[in-house]
Design a protein around this motif. Structure first.
Motif, PDB file in Angstrom:
ATOM      1  N   GLY A 221       0.782  -1.260   0.008  1.00 44.91           N
ATOM      2  CA  GLY A 221      -0.099   0.099  -0.161  1.00 44.91           C
ATOM      3  C   GLY A 221       0.934   1.230  -0.009  1.00 44.91           C
ATOM      4  O   GLY A 221       0.620   2.246  -0.744  1.00 44.91           O
TER       5      GLY A 221
ATOM      6  N   GLU B 173      -7.725   9.521   3.475  1.00 41.43           N
ATOM      7  CA  GLU B 173      -7.927   9.028   4.534  1.00 41.43           C
ATOM      8  C   GLU B 173      -9.233   9.321   5.318  1.00 41.43           C
ATOM      9  O   GLU B 173     -10.083   8.518   5.977  1.00 41.43           O
ATOM     10  CB  GLU B 173      -6.721   8.734   5.537  1.00 41.43           C
ATOM     11  CG  GLU B 173      -5.477   7.877   4.953  1.00 41.43           C
ATOM     12  CD  GLU B 173      -4.622   7.510   6.129  1.00 41.43           C
ATOM     13  OE1 GLU B 173      -4.545   8.138   7.251  1.00 41.43           O
ATOM     14  OE2 GLU B 173      -3.600   6.925   5.855  1.00 41.43           O
TER      15      GLU B 173
ATOM     16  N   TRP C  90     -12.166   8.578   2.389  1.00 42.91           N
ATOM     17  CA  TRP C  90     -12.592   7.191   2.074  1.00 42.91           C
ATOM     18  C   TRP C  90     -12.412   6.474   3.455  1.00 42.91           C
ATOM     19  O   TRP C  90     -12.169   5.021   3.188  1.00 42.91           O
ATOM     20  CB  TRP C  90     -11.467   6.512   1.031  1.00 42.91           C
ATOM     21  CG  TRP C  90     -11.644   6.963  -0.409  1.00 42.91           C
ATOM     22  CD1 TRP C  90     -12.507   7.861  -0.780  1.00 42.91           C
ATOM     23  CD2 TRP C  90     -10.890   6.535  -1.298  1.00 42.91           C
ATOM     24  NE1 TRP C  90     -12.513   8.005  -2.101  1.00 42.91           N
ATOM     25  CE2 TRP C  90     -11.603   7.226  -2.715  1.00 42.91           C
ATOM     26  CE3 TRP C  90      -9.780   5.814  -1.633  1.00 42.91           C
ATOM     27  CZ2 TRP C  90     -10.999   7.123  -4.057  1.00 42.91           C
ATOM     28  CZ3 TRP C  90      -9.244   5.681  -2.726  1.00 42.91           C
ATOM     29  CH2 TRP C  90      -9.881   6.282  -4.115  1.00 42.91           C
TER      30      TRP C  90
ATOM     31  N   GLN D 230      -8.923   4.823   4.076  1.00 46.52           N
ATOM     32  CA  GLN D 230      -8.180   4.303   3.060  1.00 46.52           C
ATOM     33  C   GLN D 230      -7.573   5.168   1.993  1.00 46.52           C
ATOM     34  O   GLN D 230      -8.202   6.372   1.953  1.00 46.52           O
ATOM     35  CB  GLN D 230      -8.976   3.193   1.976  1.00 46.52           C
ATOM     36  CG  GLN D 230      -9.514   2.182   2.880  1.00 46.52           C
ATOM     37  CD  GLN D 230     -10.187   1.054   1.877  1.00 46.52           C
ATOM     38  OE1 GLN D 230     -11.119   1.382   1.209  1.00 46.52           O
ATOM     39  NE2 GLN D 230      -9.606  -0.158   1.685  1.00 46.52           N
ATOM     40  N   THR D 231      -6.610   4.984   1.306  1.00 47.97           N
ATOM     41  CA  THR D 231      -5.985   5.838   0.379  1.00 47.97           C
ATOM     42  C   THR D 231      -5.943   4.811  -1.037  1.00 47.97           C
ATOM     43  O   THR D 231      -6.376   3.542  -0.829  1.00 47.97           O
ATOM     44  CB  THR D 231      -4.457   5.986   0.571  1.00 47.97           C
ATOM     45  OG1 THR D 231      -3.703   4.812   0.624  1.00 47.97           O
ATOM     46  CG2 THR D 231      -4.321   6.802   2.035  1.00 47.97           C
TER      47      THR D 231
ATOM     48  N   LYS E  88      -4.013   1.915   0.079  1.00 51.20           N
ATOM     49  CA  LYS E  88      -4.648   0.937   1.027  1.00 51.20           C
ATOM     50  C   LYS E  88      -5.723  -0.121   0.192  1.00 51.20           C
ATOM     51  O   LYS E  88      -5.870  -0.882   0.650  1.00 51.20           O
ATOM     52  CB  LYS E  88      -5.031   1.636   2.040  1.00 51.20           C
ATOM     53  CG  LYS E  88      -3.846   2.143   3.148  1.00 51.20           C
ATOM     54  CD  LYS E  88      -4.465   3.038   4.236  1.00 51.20           C
ATOM     55  CE  LYS E  88      -3.355   3.317   5.203  1.00 51.20           C
ATOM     56  NZ  LYS E  88      -2.410   4.463   4.572  1.00 51.20           N
ATOM     57  N   ARG E  89      -6.531   0.893  -0.314  1.00 45.81           N
ATOM     58  CA  ARG E  89      -7.737   0.011  -1.291  1.00 45.81           C
ATOM     59  C   ARG E  89      -7.094  -0.990  -2.093  1.00 45.81           C
ATOM     60  O   ARG E  89      -7.760  -1.985  -2.076  1.00 45.81           O
ATOM     61  CB  ARG E  89      -8.430   1.011  -1.988  1.00 45.81           C
ATOM     62  CG  ARG E  89      -9.540   0.544  -2.529  1.00 45.81           C
ATOM     63  CD  ARG E  89     -10.514   1.697  -3.267  1.00 45.81           C
ATOM     64  NE  ARG E  89     -11.162   2.247  -1.815  1.00 45.81           N
ATOM     65  CZ  ARG E  89     -12.305   3.215  -2.180  1.00 45.81           C
ATOM     66  NH1 ARG E  89     -12.684   3.638  -3.440  1.00 45.81           N
ATOM     67  NH2 ARG E  89     -13.004   3.702  -1.098  1.00 45.81           N
TER      68      ARG E  89
ATOM     69  N   THR F  22      -6.352  -3.170   2.724  1.00 43.69           N
ATOM     70  CA  THR F  22      -6.164  -2.429   4.161  1.00 43.69           C
ATOM     71  C   THR F  22      -6.817  -1.362   4.497  1.00 43.69           C
ATOM     72  O   THR F  22      -7.463  -0.631   3.556  1.00 43.69           O
ATOM     73  CB  THR F  22      -4.686  -2.284   4.496  1.00 43.69           C
ATOM     74  OG1 THR F  22      -4.079  -1.079   3.782  1.00 43.69           O
ATOM     75  CG2 THR F  22      -3.811  -3.533   4.233  1.00 43.69           C
ATOM     76  N   ARG F  23      -6.966  -1.068   5.690  1.00 42.48           N
ATOM     77  CA  ARG F  23      -7.831   0.088   6.181  1.00 42.48           C
ATOM     78  C   ARG F  23      -7.182   0.664   7.627  1.00 42.48           C
ATOM     79  O   ARG F  23      -7.027  -0.221   8.265  1.00 42.48           O
ATOM     80  CB  ARG F  23      -9.456   0.009   6.264  1.00 42.48           C
ATOM     81  CG  ARG F  23     -10.238   0.939   6.757  1.00 42.48           C
ATOM     82  CD  ARG F  23     -11.660   0.532   6.680  1.00 42.48           C
ATOM     83  NE  ARG F  23     -12.326   0.095   5.468  1.00 42.48           N
ATOM     84  CZ  ARG F  23     -12.837   1.247   4.543  1.00 42.48           C
ATOM     85  NH1 ARG F  23     -12.629   2.433   4.725  1.00 42.48           N
ATOM     86  NH2 ARG F  23     -13.051   0.666   3.515  1.00 42.48           N
TER      87      ARG F  23
ATOM     88  N   GLN G  20      -8.747  -5.463   5.097  1.00 46.33           N
ATOM     89  CA  GLN G  20     -10.445  -4.927   4.529  1.00 46.33           C
ATOM     90  C   GLN G  20     -11.275  -6.180   4.303  1.00 46.33           C
ATOM     91  O   GLN G  20     -10.937  -7.152   3.403  1.00 46.33           O
ATOM     92  CB  GLN G  20     -10.284  -4.173   3.280  1.00 46.33           C
ATOM     93  CG  GLN G  20     -11.709  -3.867   2.612  1.00 46.33           C
ATOM     94  CD  GLN G  20     -12.449  -2.964   3.581  1.00 46.33           C
ATOM     95  OE1 GLN G  20     -11.951  -2.340   4.277  1.00 46.33           O
ATOM     96  NE2 GLN G  20     -13.930  -2.794   2.940  1.00 46.33           N
TER      97      GLN G  20
END
Length: 279
Positions: free
Chosen positions: A38, A105, A108, A111-112, A115-116, A120-121, A179
């Motif tokens: 990420g 962040e 969303w 999330q970035t 990360k998406r 991940t989150r 996620q």
């Protein structure tokens, strides 16, 4: 609201939150590998944006120069227009570097783009989404995590703590989780995609009992499951809805955890669709 002392890791991969109501729900902790992926994607996007910004700066300065540059009349000093372009460039450069994580962040829900794509989150220690203060703090401390180069200190910190938190996470009271997989609403009626546990099957009511649910009840269950799958619903809400539906159906829940409540609602939605028959 629970305190950090109420949290305990399970098998190094899960984090369980015990609420004051003696109800628990857990998250899967994102590992160093997924966090690295990420961060790599986000860094690439930031560098790409800065590269494009530099190209635009060159084009703008060239255009200003061809039109006289708005000179001041003093040799060696940039013209007023040139100075304005450079100042605007510096402002946008600063905004891209510091605003990228802050905007994404917050907008969303933790999330970035990186990360998406990595699945991940970011969440707070109580399981809820991060607010402005948490996002701002964890990204200000990012400079320290980056030292001496390429997130070296941050990766060392993540490696030596069981919840894979960098210094920014410690400062902001956050952690990064995996996620949940996306669940389509039309898949709820197909048990082959996700088979209910024996405990959930055993407590499902018969057709006459399931018809106590209204269409609005069913839509509410589906909406919450969909939001939960996208990480936009607090697991505590899943527990509350599961208890309400179980009371309406006069059926006990298979267990006290968030996963039990999620499976129960999933199975009830599937049973409702089956009882309703083909459209």
């Amino acid at each position: 609201m629970e305190s950090p002392s109420d949290l305990r890791p399970l098998d190094g991969d899960e984090y369980t939150i015990a609420t004051p109501e003696n109800v628990t729900f857990d998250f899967q902790i994102a590992g160093i590998g997924s966090r690295f992926i990420g961060a790599l994607i986000d860094t690439f996007l930031i560098v790409l944006l800065l590269f494009l910004l530099n190209i635009l700066l060159g084009v703008a300065l060239s255009a200003v120069s061809e039109n006289g540059g708005g000179g001041t009349g003093f040799p060696g000093q940039p013209g007023s227009v040139t100075g304005l372009v450079i100042a605007l460039y510096a402002l946008i450069n600063f905004g891209l570097f510091w605003g990228y994580y802050l905007v994404f962040e917050l907008g969303w829900q933790g999330q970035t783009p990186g990360k998406r794509l990595a699945g991940t989150r970011v969440v707070k220690l109580d399981g809820s989404g991060p607010g402005f203060l948490e996002v701002a703090i964890r990204n200000l401390v990012r400079l320290v995590d980056f030292l001496p180069v390429a997130y070296a200190l941050g990766f060392v910190t993540m490696f030596f703590n069981r919840n894979v938190r960098r210094l920014g996470d410690f400062a902001a009271g956050t952690l990064v989780i995996r996620q949940p997989d996306t669940v389509r609403l039309d898949a709820l009626a197909q048990p082959t995609l996700r088979k209910a546990t024996p405990a959930a099957d055993a407590i499902l009511p018969d057709t006459r009992t399931i018809r106590r649910l209204s269409g609005d009840d069913y839509q509410l269950i589906c909406a919450l499951l969909d939001r939960q799958a996208r990480g936009r619903a607090n697991p505590a809400l899943t527990l509350r809805l599961a208890h309400a539906i179980a009371a309406e159906l006069e059926t006990p829940l298979p267990g006290p955890t968030w996963r039990d409540a999620h499976q129960f609602l999933y199975s009830v939605a599937a049973a409702y669709r089956q009882a309703a028959g083909p459209p």
